[in-house]
Design a protein around this motif. Structure first.
Motif, mmCIF file in Angstrom:
data_model
loop_
_atom_site.group_PDB
_atom_site.id
_atom_site.type_symbol
_atom_site.label_atom_id
_atom_site.label_comp_id
_atom_site.label_asym_id
_atom_site.label_seq_id
_atom_site.Cartn_x
_atom_site.Cartn_y
_atom_site.Cartn_z
ATOM 1 N N ASP A 256 -6.303 38.300 56.698
ATOM 2 C CA ASP A 256 -7.661 37.762 56.772
ATOM 3 C C ASP A 256 -8.408 38.050 55.474
ATOM 4 O O ASP A 256 -8.158 39.069 54.824
ATOM 5 N N PRO A 257 -9.347 37.169 55.096
ATOM 6 C CA PRO A 257 -10.143 37.442 53.895
ATOM 7 C C PRO A 257 -11.049 38.649 54.103
ATOM 8 O O PRO A 257 -11.528 38.889 55.214
ATOM 9 N N ALA A 258 -11.260 39.387 53.033
ATOM 10 C CA ALA A 258 -12.164 40.546 53.078
ATOM 11 C C ALA A 258 -13.588 40.055 53.313
ATOM 12 O O ALA A 258 -14.000 39.045 52.740
ATOM 13 N N PRO A 259 -14.339 40.746 54.145
ATOM 14 C CA PRO A 259 -15.724 40.329 54.378
ATOM 15 C C PRO A 259 -16.622 40.737 53.207
ATOM 16 O O PRO A 259 -16.281 41.632 52.435
ATOM 17 N N ASP A 260 -17.754 40.056 53.089
ATOM 18 C CA ASP A 260 -18.778 40.440 52.118
ATOM 19 C C ASP A 260 -19.742 41.369 52.839
ATOM 20 O O ASP A 260 -20.392 40.964 53.810
ATOM 21 N N VAL A 261 -19.797 42.623 52.388
ATOM 22 C CA VAL A 261 -20.662 43.609 53.034
ATOM 23 C C VAL A 261 -21.402 44.437 51.992
ATOM 24 O O VAL A 261 -20.918 44.610 50.870
ATOM 25 N N SER A 262 -22.540 44.947 52.396
ATOM 26 C CA SER A 262 -23.328 45.899 51.605
ATOM 27 C C SER A 262 -23.961 46.873 52.581
ATOM 28 O O SER A 262 -24.337 46.482 53.689
ATOM 29 N N VAL B 27 -7.101 48.588 55.104
ATOM 30 C CA VAL B 27 -6.728 48.620 53.697
ATOM 31 C C VAL B 27 -6.912 47.202 53.181
ATOM 32 O O VAL B 27 -6.404 46.245 53.779
ATOM 33 N N LEU B 28 -7.662 47.073 52.095
ATOM 34 C CA LEU B 28 -7.948 45.764 51.517
ATOM 35 C C LEU B 28 -7.565 45.765 50.050
ATOM 36 O O LEU B 28 -7.637 46.796 49.376
ATOM 37 N N SER B 29 -7.151 44.606 49.556
ATOM 38 C CA SER B 29 -6.817 44.438 48.146
ATOM 39 C C SER B 29 -6.736 42.939 47.873
ATOM 40 O O SER B 29 -6.430 42.152 48.780
ATOM 41 N N ASN B 30 -7.005 42.562 46.631
ATOM 42 C CA ASN B 30 -6.948 41.146 46.247
ATOM 43 C C ASN B 30 -7.768 40.257 47.186
ATOM 44 O O ASN B 30 -7.374 39.137 47.510
ATOM 45 N N GLY B 31 -8.911 40.794 47.667
ATOM 46 C CA GLY B 31 -9.814 40.006 48.486
ATOM 47 C C GLY B 31 -9.368 39.741 49.906
ATOM 48 O O GLY B 31 -9.908 38.878 50.578
ATOM 49 N N GLU B 32 -8.372 40.513 50.382
ATOM 50 C CA GLU B 32 -7.927 40.300 51.766
ATOM 51 C C GLU B 32 -7.526 41.606 52.423
ATOM 52 O O GLU B 32 -7.259 42.603 51.758
ATOM 53 N N VAL B 33 -7.487 41.549 53.741
ATOM 54 C CA VAL B 33 -7.033 42.692 54.522
ATOM 55 C C VAL B 33 -5.519 42.783 54.374
ATOM 56 O O VAL B 33 -4.809 41.795 54.562
ATOM 57 N N LYS B 34 -5.048 43.955 54.017
ATOM 58 C CA LYS B 34 -3.602 44.175 53.862
ATOM 59 C C LYS B 34 -2.994 44.902 55.053
ATOM 60 O O LYS B 34 -1.832 44.680 55.397
ATOM 61 N N ALA B 35 -3.761 45.805 55.669
ATOM 62 C CA ALA B 35 -3.240 46.577 56.799
ATOM 63 C C ALA B 35 -4.406 47.073 57.643
ATOM 64 O O ALA B 35 -5.513 47.257 57.134
ATOM 65 N N VAL B 36 -4.124 47.285 58.931
ATOM 66 C CA VAL B 36 -5.113 47.835 59.852
ATOM 67 C C VAL B 36 -4.450 48.987 60.607
ATOM 68 O O VAL B 36 -3.315 48.851 61.071
ATOM 69 N N TYR B 37 -5.157 50.098 60.713
ATOM 70 C CA TYR B 37 -4.654 51.283 61.411
ATOM 71 C C TYR B 37 -5.551 51.584 62.600
ATOM 72 O O TYR B 37 -6.766 51.410 62.529
ATOM 73 N N ASP B 38 -4.939 52.085 63.645
ATOM 74 C CA ASP B 38 -5.635 52.471 64.866
ATOM 75 C C ASP B 38 -5.306 53.942 65.139
ATOM 76 O O ASP B 38 -4.488 54.259 65.996
ATOM 77 N N PRO B 39 -5.946 54.859 64.381
ATOM 78 C CA PRO B 39 -5.610 56.278 64.558
ATOM 79 C C PRO B 39 -6.060 56.795 65.925
ATOM 80 O O PRO B 39 -6.955 56.221 66.551
ATOM 81 N N MET C 5 -11.192 41.335 65.813
ATOM 82 C CA MET C 5 -11.027 42.293 64.733
ATOM 83 C C MET C 5 -10.196 41.659 63.621
ATOM 84 O O MET C 5 -9.247 40.926 63.894
ATOM 85 N N LEU C 6 -10.569 41.976 62.386
ATOM 86 C CA LEU C 6 -9.807 41.455 61.255
ATOM 87 C C LEU C 6 -8.375 41.973 61.307
ATOM 88 O O LEU C 6 -8.128 43.097 61.751
ATOM 89 N N GLU C 7 -7.462 41.148 60.820
ATOM 90 C CA GLU C 7 -6.048 41.508 60.783
ATOM 91 C C GLU C 7 -5.514 41.277 59.385
ATOM 92 O O GLU C 7 -6.149 40.602 58.565
ATOM 93 N N ALA C 8 -4.314 41.801 59.120
ATOM 94 C CA ALA C 8 -3.670 41.594 57.826
ATOM 95 C C ALA C 8 -3.616 40.105 57.520
ATOM 96 O O ALA C 8 -3.279 39.301 58.385
#
Length: 150
Positions: free
Chosen positions: A6-12, A114-126, A1-4
């Motif tokens: 890591d680069p943001a993935p390219d998705v559509s 949460v992503l910004s500036n092309g990277e993952v900033k935070a991950v939540y596990d609600p 799983m992506l973590e803070a």
């Protein structure tokens, strides 16, 4: 799983209207994954993100919900629940896999990125069963941490 960090993935993926959406992830963006439309916890989570959507938009934070349902199911769900942000249809799990989530069961666990500036900033596990309060927590954290003057 992506973590803070890591680069943001390219998705559509298609949204509930069937239009292809390609998030940029330059500005603060919230992507929350949920198991399935029309289920208890997922409905709570979707409603709560909708309830605070004006506050997200006020500070230019984009919100996307993603599940492995098709866009027609998303369309019905969005209509019934009054959802005014994009629900991305990911029936083959490509978006979820790009974020490193397990799709082998035909659905994903509840996770928020949460992503910004092309990277993952935070991950939540609600809480899988009861995500109450999660949307507001993400709003407050994102607004305070990743928005200029937040």
């Amino acid at each position: 799983m992506l973590e803070a960090g890591d680069p943001a993935p390219d998705v559509s993926a298609p949204n509930q209207s069937g239009e292809t959406v390609t998030p940029e992830f330059d500005d603060p963006t919230v992507v929350y994954f949920y198991p399935e439309d029309f289920t208890g916890g997922c409905t709570i989570e979707a409603r709560e993100f909708q309830d605070v959507l004006p506050q997200f938009r006020e500070v230019d934070i984009t919100v996307y919900g993603v599940s492995m349902d098709g866009f027609q199911t998303h369309d019905e769900f969005a209509e019934e629940e009054g959802i005014r942000y994009d629900l991305l249809a990911d029936p083959d799990g490509t978006v979820a896999e790009a974020f490193g989530l397990d799709v082998s069961s035909g659905w994903t666990d509840r996770r928020t990125f949460v992503l910004s500036n092309g990277e993952v900033k935070a991950v939540y596990d609600p809480d899988m069963a009861d995500p109450s309060g999660h949307a507001e927590e993400v709003l407050n954290d994102t607004r305070n941490e990743y928005v200029q003057g937040g």
